[in-house]
Design an enzyme around this catalytic site. Structure first.
Site, PDB file in Angstrom:
ATOM      1  N   GLU A 257      -5.519  -4.991  10.551  1.00 12.92           N
ATOM      2  CA  GLU A 257      -4.538  -3.929  10.761  1.00 12.92           C
ATOM      3  C   GLU A 257      -4.871  -3.171  12.047  1.00 12.92           C
ATOM      4  OE1 GLU A 257      -2.517  -2.719   6.792  1.00 12.92           O
ATOM      5  OE2 GLU A 257      -4.244  -1.442   7.137  1.00 12.92           O
TER       6      GLU A 257
ATOM      7  N   GLY B 102       2.159   2.386  10.815  1.00 12.24           N
ATOM      8  CA  GLY B 102       3.103   3.488  10.681  1.00 12.24           C
ATOM      9  C   GLY B 102       3.778   3.882  11.986  1.00 12.24           C
TER      10      GLY B 102
ATOM     11  N   SER C 252       3.184  -1.918  10.521  1.00 13.64           N
ATOM     12  CA  SER C 252       4.624  -1.989  10.812  1.00 13.64           C
ATOM     13  C   SER C 252       5.221  -3.361  10.515  1.00 13.64           C
ATOM     14  CB  SER C 252       4.916  -1.560  12.259  1.00 13.64           C
ATOM     15  OG  SER C 252       4.520  -0.209  12.444  1.00 13.64           O
TER      16      SER C 252
ATOM     17  N   ASN D  44       0.867  -1.179   0.000  1.00 13.13           N
ATOM     18  CA  ASN D  44       0.000   0.000   0.000  1.00 13.13           C
ATOM     19  C   ASN D  44       0.905   1.231   0.000  1.00 13.13           C
ATOM     20  OD1 ASN D  44      -1.813   2.041   0.495  1.00 13.13           O
ATOM     21  ND2 ASN D  44      -2.323   1.393   2.595  1.00 13.13           N
TER      22      ASN D  44
ATOM     23  N   GLU E  16      -6.959   4.831   7.653  1.00 12.46           N
ATOM     24  CA  GLU E  16      -6.788   6.254   7.294  1.00 12.46           C
ATOM     25  C   GLU E  16      -8.032   6.785   6.591  1.00 12.46           C
ATOM     26  OE1 GLU E  16      -3.058   5.655   5.282  1.00 12.46           O
ATOM     27  OE2 GLU E  16      -2.174   5.098   7.208  1.00 12.46           O
TER      28      GLU E  16
ATOM     29  N   HIS F  62      -9.480   1.104   4.813  1.00  9.56           N
ATOM     30  CA  HIS F  62      -8.226   1.369   5.514  1.00  9.56           C
ATOM     31  C   HIS F  62      -8.493   2.343   6.654  1.00  9.56           C
ATOM     32  CE1 HIS F  62      -4.197   2.705   6.422  1.00  9.56           C
ATOM     33  NE2 HIS F  62      -3.775   1.602   5.836  1.00  9.56           N
TER      34      HIS F  62
END
Ligand code: PGA
Length: 252
Positions: free
Chosen positions: A169, A175, A215, A9, A99, A97
């Site tokens: 996730e 991140g 990560s 991604n 985000e 996602h």
């Protein structure tokens, strides 16, 4: 047998030329690798999709979108539809996602419509689920993930559900450099597979690829992918360097 999948991604990164170089480097490296029952997916920014599908059709790479609108066409300035993705031979699309959930207020009801939109056009959703740190600390992580799946995926028929790939996730791992431990990942993946078995059946649960994201990098991928219900990864930062991404694929 369910597929092993490593998906990159790229988020909102890279110039056109950098993106072209990255995918070409990955394509070159894959030429010398034996991949059985394994899919490598690149999800570049949408403006680079056509370039990516041009390179991908010559090699073993699949291409995915990072987002899609839930409508097929119309007056939605700036948006991209599943119909358009399909016309560019895009195979996958990330949906839900964290985000998108956080910065674009996407909720489970909207994500359900996006899942339907891509499946209608034979594009496989990579459906992201996962809890916030506060939700894990409060012990609600299983409930959060269960609700995400129930509200966005479990309306699907068995036939359609078989096209879905799930990415667990945990938001606190994305991140941050702090990945879920292999035990935490396995525990949640087994939970997700059991939910699918309860809703559909054991065979469908067994066929569903469940990826880990957050990560995941060349150092920790092998340990995560060794767990029995972890079928690969959705990779953010570490997918932006060809060497590291290739190492992750080799960890499958
Ligand atoms: P990360 O991102 O690998 O950079 O943590 C994963 C993702 O957001 O899909």
């Amino acid at each position: 047998m369910r597929k092993k999948i490593v998906a990159g991604n790229w988020k909102m990164n890279k110039s056109f030329f950098e993106a072209e170089e990255l995918i070409a480097d990955i394509a070159d490296a894959l030429e010398n690798m034996e991949l059985t029952n394994t899919e490598v997916v690149i999800c570049p920014p949408s403006v680079y999709l056509e370039m990516a599908t041009d390179i991908a059709e010559e090699c073993n790479i699949k291409v995915g979108g990072q987002n899609v609108n839930d409508n097929d066409s119309g007056a939605f300035t700036g948006e991209i539809s599943a119909f358009m993705l399909q016309s560019m031979e895009v195979d996958y699309c990330i949906i839900g996602h964290s985000e998108r959930r956080k910065y674009f207020s996407e909720d489970n009801a909207l994500l359900k419509r996006k899942v339907d939109a891509v499946l209608k056009h034979d594009i496989r959703p990579i459906f992201c689920c996962g809890e916030l740190l506060a939700e894990r600390e409060a012990g609600h992580h299983f409930d959060v993930v269960k609700t995400q799946l129930e509200e966005s995926l479990f309306h699907l028929s068995s036939g359609r559900f078989l096209q879905v790939c799930i990415a667990y996730e945990p938001v606190w791992a994305i991140g941050t450099g702090v990945n879920a431990s292999p035990e935490q990942a396995q525990e949640m993946h087994a939970f997700i597979r059991q939910l699918i078995a309860d809703k559909y059946d054991n065979q469908i649960a067994d066929e569903t690829s469940i990826l880990y994201g957050g990560s995941c990098n060349a150092k920790n991928a092998a340990e995560l992918f060794a767990r029995k219900d972890v079928d690969g990864g959705l990779i953010g930062g570490a997918s932006l360097k060809s060497d590291e991404f290739i190492e992750i694929i080799k960890s499958l």
